[in-house]
Design a protein around this motif. Structure first.
Motif, PDB file in Angstrom:
ATOM      1  N   SER A  97      22.703  49.629  41.416  1.00  0.00           N
ATOM      2  CA  SER A  97      24.174  50.308  41.634  1.00  0.00           C
ATOM      3  C   SER A  97      24.107  51.186  42.999  1.00  0.00           C
ATOM      4  CB  SER A  97      24.826  51.030  40.356  1.00  0.00           C
ATOM      5  OG  SER A  97      25.705  51.948  40.810  1.00  0.00           O
ATOM      6  N   LYS A  98      22.973  52.050  43.191  1.00  0.00           N
ATOM      7  CA  LYS A  98      22.684  52.835  44.352  1.00  0.00           C
ATOM      8  C   LYS A  98      22.769  51.972  45.731  1.00  0.00           C
ATOM      9  CE  LYS A  98      19.321  56.181  45.966  1.00  0.00           C
ATOM     10  NZ  LYS A  98      19.904  57.160  46.683  1.00  0.00           N
ATOM     11  N   VAL A 128      26.442  53.699  35.714  1.00  0.00           N
ATOM     12  CA  VAL A 128      25.596  52.687  34.931  1.00  0.00           C
ATOM     13  C   VAL A 128      26.176  52.965  33.577  1.00  0.00           C
ATOM     14  CG1 VAL A 128      23.682  54.463  34.456  1.00  0.00           C
ATOM     15  CG2 VAL A 128      23.327  51.873  34.454  1.00  0.00           C
ATOM     16  N   LEU A 129      26.283  51.769  32.795  1.00  0.00           N
ATOM     17  CA  LEU A 129      26.923  51.802  31.528  1.00  0.00           C
ATOM     18  C   LEU A 129      25.737  51.490  30.735  1.00  0.00           C
ATOM     19  CD1 LEU A 129      29.353  51.598  29.895  1.00  0.00           C
ATOM     20  CD2 LEU A 129      29.383  49.314  30.066  1.00  0.00           C
ATOM     21  N   LEU A 130      25.555  52.528  29.918  1.00  0.00           N
ATOM     22  CA  LEU A 130      24.273  52.703  28.757  1.00  0.00           C
ATOM     23  C   LEU A 130      24.930  52.500  27.428  1.00  0.00           C
ATOM     24  CD1 LEU A 130      22.327  55.624  29.992  1.00  0.00           C
ATOM     25  CD2 LEU A 130      21.952  53.396  30.853  1.00  0.00           C
ATOM     26  N   HIS A 163      34.066  41.387  41.452  1.00  0.00           N
ATOM     27  CA  HIS A 163      33.646  41.954  39.993  1.00  0.00           C
ATOM     28  C   HIS A 163      32.860  43.288  40.100  1.00  0.00           C
ATOM     29  CE1 HIS A 163      34.529  38.585  37.334  1.00  0.00           C
ATOM     30  NE2 HIS A 163      34.089  37.536  38.305  1.00  0.00           N
ATOM     31  N   PHE A 164      33.130  43.940  39.059  1.00  0.00           N
ATOM     32  CA  PHE A 164      32.412  45.399  39.206  1.00  0.00           C
ATOM     33  C   PHE A 164      30.973  45.238  38.254  1.00  0.00           C
ATOM     34  CE2 PHE A 164      31.939  49.954  37.542  1.00  0.00           C
ATOM     35  CZ  PHE A 164      31.572  50.458  38.505  1.00  0.00           C
ATOM     36  N   VAL A 165      31.086  44.524  37.108  1.00  0.00           N
ATOM     37  CA  VAL A 165      29.792  44.343  36.488  1.00  0.00           C
ATOM     38  C   VAL A 165      29.025  43.130  36.572  1.00  0.00           C
ATOM     39  CG1 VAL A 165      28.729  44.489  34.035  1.00  0.00           C
ATOM     40  CG2 VAL A 165      31.070  45.548  34.673  1.00  0.00           C
ATOM     41  N   GLU A 166      27.746  43.182  37.249  1.00  0.00           N
ATOM     42  CA  GLU A 166      27.037  41.861  37.532  1.00  0.00           C
ATOM     43  C   GLU A 166      26.241  41.283  36.513  1.00  0.00           C
ATOM     44  OE1 GLU A 166      27.275  40.372  40.561  1.00  0.00           O
ATOM     45  OE2 GLU A 166      25.279  39.349  40.734  1.00  0.00           O
ATOM     46  N   GLY A 167      25.557  42.208  35.637  1.00  0.00           N
ATOM     47  CA  GLY A 167      24.866  41.785  34.433  1.00  0.00           C
ATOM     48  C   GLY A 167      24.676  42.677  33.648  1.00  0.00           C
ATOM     49  N   LYS A 191      29.046  48.321  42.250  1.00  0.00           N
ATOM     50  CA  LYS A 191      28.887  47.260  41.388  1.00  0.00           C
ATOM     51  C   LYS A 191      27.704  47.616  40.420  1.00  0.00           C
ATOM     52  CE  LYS A 191      29.311  42.366  42.835  1.00  0.00           C
ATOM     53  NZ  LYS A 191      29.861  41.648  41.906  1.00  0.00           N
ATOM     54  N   ILE A 192      27.959  47.362  39.067  1.00  0.00           N
ATOM     55  CA  ILE A 192      26.759  47.886  37.971  1.00  0.00           C
ATOM     56  C   ILE A 192      26.046  46.992  37.404  1.00  0.00           C
ATOM     57  CG2 ILE A 192      27.870  50.264  38.046  1.00  0.00           C
ATOM     58  CD1 ILE A 192      28.891  49.021  35.135  1.00  0.00           C
ATOM     59  N   TYR A 193      25.057  47.094  36.592  1.00  0.00           N
ATOM     60  CA  TYR A 193      24.634  46.478  35.494  1.00  0.00           C
ATOM     61  C   TYR A 193      24.766  47.395  34.504  1.00  0.00           C
ATOM     62  CZ  TYR A 193      22.019  42.412  37.496  1.00  0.00           C
ATOM     63  OH  TYR A 193      21.758  41.303  37.918  1.00  0.00           O
ATOM     64  N   ALA A 194      24.839  46.995  33.176  1.00  0.00           N
ATOM     65  CA  ALA A 194      24.944  47.452  31.956  1.00  0.00           C
ATOM     66  C   ALA A 194      23.648  47.340  31.126  1.00  0.00           C
ATOM     67  CB  ALA A 194      26.172  46.784  31.026  1.00  0.00           C
TER      68      ALA A 194
END
Ligand SMILES: Cc1ncc(C[n+]2csc(CCOP(=O)(O)OP(=O)(O)O)c2C)c(N)n1
Ligand SMILES: O=C1C[C@@H](O)[C@H](O)[C@@H](O)C1=O
Ligand SMILES: [Mg+2]
Length: 636
Positions: A77-78, A113-115, A30-34, A84-87
């Protein structure tokens, strides 16, 4: 007719996030963790409702400050090496504005990062809504336009169906290592709750592939030729080398062809510090051997570096008249720097192919061992500095008088020099502990003195050097590696600027250790001003009566529920660290350190603006010195 599902924009967003996967080296996840959230009227009834209804696998974490929670997402993410990222969802207006510094941080560091800031009403029916400003020249401008220059991708969604193309672009950007950075999608607050018949195909599992791009044969030939004719090449390990996980290839390359390695802040902890060919940090905050090797190099092989002023000592670190540059970088923009021969490809794969093409080559370096040995002795000296109330020469010499240093020692009740404290901390922590830092004097000390033996344990945000990242970033790193001890190393100035996510870490039961170095001021900036002829002005923490402030930071952390320690000697520090390791709760170790006891520069220069005219002789001299240095620098 294509199958559809009726969802609000918020619900469609959450459903889509649940179905994004990334594939790196054949491993799919999964790319988006949370998703981090601070709800306001702009997002609580849209994205907020969608998350309450069905968040899927997404972890939903309530932040305390929008910048803080976005920093935590960036650090996550870093630490996950961008896999993997968080939004991050915020309300409209000030909540969105608070994202600006964080977006800049992600952009400068190339971190995805998704803002998701909320925007004003698409219908404009209730305008001006609470937190909407009004420009006379345009009704189309909102706070979110301020995020444009600090986003890698920016979009505004004012109809539910726009979400689809917007999200696809955002994920393409975030999963491309050459472009990775913040993707910002601003969704009008009324649109977040509006329903639409989305095609179900939009929500099917999507895999984003991160392929390792190979160099072309032309690029390879040029690189091989350049290396073969060089006598004293040097490898710069940049952040790109770390994200590419190129440790083995770097070590084999360096050992076989006898090429020393130096590190940037982002590249450190790719190769262990005790490797005989690793000369440590390069540039303004670099070590002496690294900077000597840089000066001596006739070929600089920049692996995944973007050559910031700190890395290049403002373009004075290298002998530009004699040296060539070979840049291996996945980003064409960075590969172009320093008039280099460019290899636009993945670091790991390039090094591995190049390795096979250089059989028989060996550099003519003769000083690597002695340089390294001398530095270890210097490190030893810096580890055992002790204060003297009669005659003490701190590393940052000639700025504070003995009387002033004694005043600090008395007020803060400490005789602890920062370099002694930091190296003792390094020794006391487990080898796999992760440290996080960003601003102040600590990054310089860390780049020079912090020994790392385990890959990816040195987490420095030094692209934006954003004060306040340290603790939020520590929380993000802990989310990424919950089984490891994570330490946020933070100055008193940075702590004061923002430590909001310490509360979030405690709230969610993620143990975070904060190590606070209190020198009662913006220490590194005081050094900078005094080094350029100014007096001590505006950087010490003194009251309106002129007294040094002695703040009980431990008490603040205790109030949040952390276990706290106050230390001012090596022995106390060791005990505190050992005890902190046994705790299940978050901890804060407050270390009172003497000002001016951080490391100074080694064979480096930093180009900062200096007053061209002044009635102070020392400032005039500083300006002259600046001009002389600039004269010797590469101009672009
Ligand atoms: C958000 C932000 N504002 C301002 C700066 C400029 N700045 C860099 S370091 C610094 C002072 C840091 O003080 P402290 O955290 O106490 O560290 P010290 O230098 O004393 O070790 C300032 C103001 C910055 N890097 N980030
Ligand atoms: O202005 C600065 C000076 C640097 O020494 C410091 O580390 C960094 O945070 C900064 O912004
Ligand atoms: Mg300070």
């Amino acid at each position: 007719m294509a199958e559809t599902i009726r969802l609000t924009t918020g619900q469609a967003l959450v459903k889509f996030l649940n179905n994004q996967f990334i594939s790196v080296d054949g491993k799919e996840a999964h790319f988006v963790e949370g998703i981090f959230n601070i709800f306001g009227h702009g997002n609580v009834l849209g994205i907020g409702q969608a998350l309450e209804q069905d968040a899927g696998h997404l972890k939903v974490i309530q932040g305390k400050n929008e910048q803080g929670m976005a920093h935590a997402a960036i650090a996550y993410s870093k630490q996950m090496l961008r896999k993997k990222i968080y939004a991050v969802t915020t309300s409209v207006g000030p909540g969105a504005a608070n994202l600006v510094a964080a977006a800049g941080t992600a952009l400068a560091n190339n971190i995805p990062v998704l803002l998701l800031p909320a925007d004003t009403f698409a219908t404009r029916q209730p305008d001006p809504v609470l937190q909407q400003f009004e420009q006379e020249y345009s009704a189309a401008i909102t706070t979110n336009d301020a995020l444009k220059p600090v986003s890698r991708y920016w979009d505004r969604v004012v109809r539910p169906e726009q979400l689809m193309s917007s999200l696809l672009r955002a994920f393409e950007v975030m999963t491309d290592p050459a472009k990775a950075g913040p993707a910002t999608i601003c969704i009008a607050q009324d649109v977040e709750g509006e329903a639409y018949d989305y095609p179900t195909s939009f929500f099917e599992k999507r895999v984003h592939y991160v392929d390792r791009y190979e160099p072309t044969s032309r690029e390879l030939n040029q690189a091989v030729q350049l290396i073969r004719k060089s006598r004293k090449p040097l490898i710069i390990i940049g952040g790109g080398a770390k994200y590419s996980e190129a440790r083995e290839e770097l070590v084999a390359f360096s050992e076989t062809y006898r090429i020393p390695m130096v590190e940037t802040q982002a590249g450190k902890s790719t190769v262990e510090s005790n490797h005989p060919f690793n000369l440590g940090g390069v540039g303004v905050t670099g070590t002496k051997p690294a900077n000597l090797a840089a000066k001596e190099a006739d070929l600089v092989i920049g692996v995944g570096t973007r050559y910031t002023d700190f890395t290049s000592s403002s373009k004075t670190a290298f002998s530009f008249n004699n040296a060539s540059f070979l840049n291996i970088n996945i980003s064409r923009m960075h590969a172009y720097k320093m008039d280099a021969v460019q290899v636009v490809a993945d670091a790991r794969v390039t090094l591995s192919i190049l390795f096979g093409e250089l059989t028989g080559y060996r550099s003519k370096h003769i000083s690597i061992d002695s340089w390294k040995h001398e530095w270890l002795q210097e490190r030893e000296r810096l580890s055992s500095i002790s204060f003297d109330r009669e005659v003490f020469k701190p590393e940052i010499e000639g700025q504070f008088s003995q009387q002033l240093l004694n005043e600090y020692a008395d007020t803060l009740d400490t005789e602890f020099p920062q370099t002694t404290a930091l190296t003792a901390l390094n020794k006391a922590l487990s080898k796999d502990a992760v440290i996080v830092c960003a601003a102040g004097s600590l990054p310089g000390d860390l780049q020079r003195l912090w020994d790392t033996e385990t890959p990816n344990t040195y987490h420095l945000e030094y692209g934006y050097s954003c004060m306040g990242y340290e603790i939020a970033g520590g929380f993000g790193a802990k989310l990424a590696e919950p089984e490891k001890e994570v330490y946020s190393l933070v100055g008193d100035g940075s702590f004061l600027m923002m430590h909001s996510e310490f509360v979030t870490a405690i709230q969610y039961g993620y143990k975070l250790n904060v190590v606070l170095f209190d020198n009662a001021g913006f220490g590194c900036i005081s050094n900078l001003q005094m080094d350029h002829g100014s007096g001590s002005h505006g950087c010490e923490f003194r009251t309106h009566r002129g007294d040094i402030m002695n703040i009980d930071y431990a008490k603040i952390a205790e109030a949040y529920g952390a276990k706290v320690y106050r230390v001012s000697s090596v022995e106390h520090l060791q005990k505190a660290v050992e005890d902190a390791k046994c705790q299940e709760v978050s901890t804060l170790i407050e270390i009172k350190v003497l000002p001016k006891t951080m490391t100074d520069g080694y064979e480096s220069w930093w180009n900062v603006g200096v007053a061209e005219t002044s009635n102070v002789t020392a400032v005039q001299r500083a300006h002259q010195k600046h001009q002389t240095k600039l004269y010797a620098a590469k101009l672009y």
